[in-house]
Design an enzyme around this catalytic site. Structure first.
Site, mmCIF file in Angstrom:
data_model
loop_
_atom_site.group_PDB
_atom_site.id
_atom_site.type_symbol
_atom_site.label_atom_id
_atom_site.label_comp_id
_atom_site.label_asym_id
_atom_site.label_seq_id
_atom_site.Cartn_x
_atom_site.Cartn_y
_atom_site.Cartn_z
ATOM 1 N N ASP A 17 0.846 -1.196 0.000
ATOM 2 C CA ASP A 17 0.000 0.000 0.000
ATOM 3 C C ASP A 17 0.880 1.244 0.000
ATOM 4 O O ASP A 17 1.354 1.689 1.040
ATOM 5 C CB ASP A 17 -0.922 0.000 1.222
ATOM 6 N N HIS A 64 0.288 8.195 3.780
ATOM 7 C CA HIS A 64 1.004 7.582 4.893
ATOM 8 C C HIS A 64 2.513 7.841 4.862
ATOM 9 O O HIS A 64 3.241 7.316 5.713
ATOM 10 C CB HIS A 64 0.729 6.078 4.900
#
Length: 284
Positions: free
Chosen positions: A187, A192
């Site tokens: 991911d 993030h």
């Protein structure tokens, strides 16, 4: 910017997803295995320890089942996309190395007013046996993409915590660089890792992947109601209720309900970050 609602109900072509022992070891480290005491979870973090057979943290199945990223469901800003809920059914234990043919289908697109809720189901078929290995269903909020005239979606299933203290509490500390480690499992959402994207989304710095928190919580379930055996965990579902900041302390609170468990995960301030948790497990 818009959603691609033409994808609704249309499965992807099967995607071959293969992994090695290195991938499952990396996933275990990415969800915190061995961080507090390296010798305690060698079954998940090593493949050659004396007298220990390698096992896989079951939520790795969510990684290999995904044939399509939710970011491919429209041309919206990735800063507007957040994971809302996740459920997974484990048909069989995940092997340390293997392969699946994965298919993802957008099964729901619901109009929540200011946001859209997209629901995608992914199924992974073991290439060796031809049998289902994992069925993973994720719900994703896309802020600013509501108002398209769709249905609001079904009501949430009833869920209520027992009127007693948790039967188990498991405390884990996340690392400040946890998202940089977890993103190596697949991911690569810049929310993030990129401070610019995080700021655009309204966060002071990049946040932890919701699925990383999910993996930490799966470990807590394994070491309590699962008695250390991944094969016991049949299913797991929860709602992401608040973002986790890297470095936060996570406490998984687990209530054993005879064949299933209810759980919540809270941060160091006591805020619930993973809510409405339910896990089903098989008999020993």
């Amino acid at each position: 910017m818009s959603l691609n609602l033409d994808l609704l109900g249309r499965p992807t072509e099967p995607v071959l997803r293969e992994w090695t022992e290195r991938d499952t070891l990396l996933y275990a480290l990415a969800v915190g295995a061995g961080a507090d005491e390296p010798a305690e979870e060698l079954a998940f973090t090593t493949e050659n320890s004396h007298g220990i057979e390698q096992q896989v943290v079951p939520t790795f199945g969510c990684v290999v089942a995904a044939a399509r990223s939710p970011r491919a469901l429209g041309d919206f800003d990735v800063a507007r996309l957040v994971h809302a809920e996740q459920s997974v059914l484990f048909h069989a234990p995940i092997p340390p190395a293997g392969g699946v043919r994965a298919i993802s289908t957008l099964t729901g697109a619901y109009d929540k007013g200011k946001a859209a809720l997209l629901v995608q189901e992914s199924t992974a078929i073991d290439v060796r046996t031809g049998q289902p290995l994992v069925t993973s269903t994720g719900g994703f909020f896309v802020r600013g993409e509501g108002g398209f005239g769709g249905e609001r979606g079904p009501e949430a299933a009833p869920w209520e915590l027992p009127a007693r203290k948790p039967d188990h509490e498991v405390v884990y500390r996340t690392r400040r660089d946890q998202p940089l480690l977890y993103r190596l499992t697949g991911d690569r959402n810049p929310l993030h890792s990129d401070p610019t994207v995080a700021e655009r989304a309204g966060f002071p710095r990049p946040i932890l992947h919701g699925m990383c928190t999910y993996g930490f919580t799966c470990r807590a379930l394994l070491h309590t109601v699962g008695v250390g055996r991944p094969s016991r965990l049949r299913s797991m579902s929860a709602r992401f209720s608040r973002p986790v900041m890297p470095g936060d302390v996570l406490t998984a609170r687990v209530w054993d309900e005879d064949g299933r468990a209810l759980f919540q995960t809270v941060n160091g301030k006591g805020d619930v970050v993973l809510d409405r948790g339910t896990a089903e497990y098989r008999a020993v």
